[in-house]
Design an enzyme around this catalytic site. Structure first.
Site, short mmCIF file in Angstrom:
data_model
loop_
_atom_site.label_atom_id
_atom_site.label_comp_id
_atom_site.label_asym_id
_atom_site.label_seq_id
_atom_site.Cartn_x
_atom_site.Cartn_y
_atom_site.Cartn_z
N SER A 1 0.83 -1.19 0.00
CA SER A 1 0.00 0.00 0.00
C SER A 1 0.86 1.25 0.00
CB SER A 1 -0.92 0.00 1.22
OG SER A 1 -0.15 -0.05 2.39
N PRO B 1 -8.00 0.03 -6.61
CA PRO B 1 -7.58 1.19 -5.83
C PRO B 1 -8.61 1.57 -4.76
CG PRO B 1 -8.38 1.89 -7.99
CD PRO B 1 -8.44 0.39 -7.96
N GLY B 2 -8.15 1.89 -3.59
CA GLY B 2 -9.03 2.38 -2.52
C GLY B 2 -8.58 3.77 -2.10
N ARG B 3 -7.41 3.79 -1.44
CA ARG B 3 -6.84 5.03 -0.93
C ARG B 3 -6.77 6.14 -1.98
NH1 ARG B 3 -2.84 4.87 3.01
NH2 ARG B 3 -2.67 2.67 2.46
N ARG C 1 -4.17 6.08 11.85
CA ARG C 1 -2.95 5.87 11.07
C ARG C 1 -1.68 6.46 11.71
NH1 ARG C 1 -2.16 7.54 6.56
NH2 ARG C 1 -1.01 5.76 5.74
N TYR D 1 0.87 3.53 12.14
CA TYR D 1 1.98 3.48 11.17
C TYR D 1 2.94 4.65 11.32
CZ TYR D 1 -1.70 0.90 8.57
OH TYR D 1 -2.69 0.06 8.18
N CYS E 1 -6.87 8.92 26.09
CA CYS E 1 -5.95 8.63 27.19
C CYS E 1 -4.81 7.77 26.69
CB CYS E 1 -6.70 7.92 28.31
SG CYS E 1 -8.12 8.86 28.84
N GLU E 2 -3.97 8.35 25.86
CA GLU E 2 -2.90 7.59 25.21
C GLU E 2 -1.91 8.63 24.69
OE1 GLU E 2 -1.35 4.10 24.17
OE2 GLU E 2 -3.50 4.03 24.59
N TYR F 1 -9.14 4.89 5.33
CA TYR F 1 -8.72 4.24 6.58
C TYR F 1 -8.82 5.18 7.77
CZ TYR F 1 -7.16 1.20 2.87
OH TYR F 1 -7.14 0.44 1.74
C1 LIG Z 1 -6.16 -2.93 0.93
C2 LIG Z 1 -6.37 -3.60 -0.35
C3 LIG Z 1 -6.67 -2.86 -1.49
C4 LIG Z 1 -6.73 -1.36 -1.50
O1 LIG Z 1 -5.52 -0.79 -1.15
P1 LIG Z 1 -5.32 0.80 -1.28
O2 LIG Z 1 -3.97 1.02 -0.69
O3 LIG Z 1 -6.40 1.43 -0.48
O4 LIG Z 1 -5.42 1.12 -2.73
C5 LIG Z 1 -6.92 -3.54 -2.66
N1 LIG Z 1 -6.88 -4.88 -2.71
C6 LIG Z 1 -6.60 -5.64 -1.62
C7 LIG Z 1 -6.58 -7.10 -1.74
C8 LIG Z 1 -6.33 -5.03 -0.42
O5 LIG Z 1 -6.05 -5.77 0.66
#
Ligand SMILES: *Cc1c(COP(=O)(O)O)cnc(C)c1O
Length: 450
Positions: free
Chosen positions: A225, A306-308, A348, A352, A379-380, A408
């Protein structure tokens, strides 16, 4: 110590495309001033720039369609785990994307938004029978098999339902990427996928091909990622296609390949500008066409997840400043600026060490900047929102905006210290609406049956 960049409207900035300063100096999203959003919906609140998110989704879809038109076409699955709600699922479907789910909750959210099962994939390294059953019932596009025992689990459920399950095999290719570089290792020590090196992946392919309750349609790879360079993806694509060629040699035809997600974004000015979707798509298509030219195999249909890169830059978190404390440290004075959320709405930094930035959002402030750390109310001591940022003199009651929190953030949110998770307000063309309402203390007390 850097100050946050001002909004520019450019897609490679840290603010979403429709963030700008109003004449009075406050930030506005798609024409709606943040003070109005804070007044109506309270803080903390996630603010989602709908047009920006949809434009990013569209850019991926268009780039993949164009690059793979000469081959066998492409699909883009939005990785729902980054942030999913019914509105988001609907938007992604309207923009031509499919949805990836990794749990019953994500699958049901996409289905309840009206996304057909045939446009939803199911992932997971430990799927329940209920999740697999639901995926089969809704006609899911594919179930990504992640272990040898799962093969018989899916087959058993498919047999009982009198259907054939469409499956992918998740490969561990040894290619790992994150940040700027990737590494290729021979051995894998992680929970995901079936190793190509040890032969577990080939074993899975043979078993699935021999099982009449299963239909082997694809191979899958996800290399990491927050990846800011394209070469790791090309390397992984070649490794996946090599396995596909091996299968063809066994008389097993595999028509689809999924190359995963992980495309990086800029969280601060210090991050490199990632390649545009067109560039990633071009590199992937080049790797695929080169491989099919070498092997003479028919080109596969290729998907990515893609997600992020679709949702992170489209959302900011709006906080209200509370306590301000000046602390002497070994490296000089530091101002601790506390806000009304923290690790419960953005894990995050704690998880991370992720870096973010922040701007005073409700006004333009004059005056000398101080070295600040923005912290939450939990409290951390690791409850940090922004490690290091230059901020002008600010006061309790000011609004602070933290950009690039769309991925996320809400989805990894928690109720730590029994804080209700913030709502998500989407803004478009001067109008805002709640797409996910804020939790209330009453929501939490309702779960507590005494
Ligand atoms: C987390 C994940 C994604 C998306 O990752 P991004 O960093 O958000 O683009 C796509 N495929 C799989 C299998 C994942 O575990």
């Amino acid at each position: 110590m850097a100050r946050a960049p001002e909004p520019t409207g450019r897609p490679d900035g840290v603010w979403s495309a429709n963030v700008a300063r109003t004449e009075s100096g406050e930030l506005a999203v798609a024409g709606v001033p943040v003070t109005q959003i804070a007044g109506e919906f309270g803080t903390p609140t996630y603010i989602l720039d709908e047009a920006d998110m949809r434009a990013r989704a569209r850019a991926w879809k268009n780039a993949m369609d164009a690059a793979f038109a000469p081959l066998a076409g492409a699909d883009v699955y939005y990785a729902g785990k980054a942030f999913l709600s019914k509105a988001v699922a609907r938007w992604m479907a309207k923009e031509g994307l499919n949805i990836d789910s990794a749990s019953e909750g994500e699958l049901r959210t996409a289905l309840s938004a009206g996304v057909p099962g045939s446009r939803i994939g199911l992932h997971g390294n430990n799927k329940s029978d209920a999740e697999i059953t639901l995926a089969l019932e809704c006609g899911s596009a594919h179930i990504v098999v992640d272990s040898l025992p799962e093969i018989e689990q899916v087959a058993r459920i498919a047999r009982a339902a009198g259907t054939r399950a469409p499956v992918y095999v998740r490969l561990t290719t040894g290619v790992h990427a994150g940040g700027h570089d990737f590494i290729q290792t021979a051995h894998e020590d992680q929970k995901f996928g079936l190793s190509v090196t040890t032969g577990a992946a080939q074993e899975a392919i043979s078993r699935i091909a021999a099982n009449p309750a299963l239909s082997l349609i694809g191979l899958h790879s996800h290399i990491g990622s927050q990846i800011l360079a394209a070469d790791g993806f090309a390397q992984a694509a070649r490794a996946v296609l090599d396995v596909r060629a091996w299968a063809a040699g066994q008389g097993i035809e595999i028509t689809e390949v999924d190359l995963g997600g992980g495309y990086g974004v800029r969280y601060t000015d210090a991050d490199a500008v990632p390649p545009a979707p067109e560039e990633f798509a071009r590199v992937l298509a080049a790797a695929v066409s080169e491989h099919v030219a070498q092997t003479g195999l028919r080109p596969p249909r290729v998907s990515i997840e893609p997600g992020r890169s679709i949702v992170a830059p489209a959302m900011m978190t709006l906080y209200t400043v509370g306590t301000i404390k000046d602390v002497a440290t070994d490296s000089g004075p530091r101002r601790y600026v506390s806000v009304d959320g923290g690790m419960s709405d953005n894990l995050r930094p704690a998880l991370y060490g992720a870096q973010y930035t922040a701007l005073v959002a409700n006004r333009l402030v004059e005056g000398e900047e101080a070295r600040c750390r923005v912290v939450g109310k939990h409290c951390e001591s690791g409850d940090i929102v922004v490690h290091d940022v230059a901020l002008p003199p600010l006061a309790a009651g000011d609004l602070l905006a933290v950009p690039v929190t769309g991925a996320y953030g809400r989805s990894m949110g928690s109720n730590y210290n029994m804080l209700p998770r913030p709502g998500v307000v989407s803004v478009r063309d001067g109008h805002c609406r709640v797409i996910l309402r804020r939790e209330t203390i009453e929501d939490q007390l309702a779960l507590d049956v005494g």
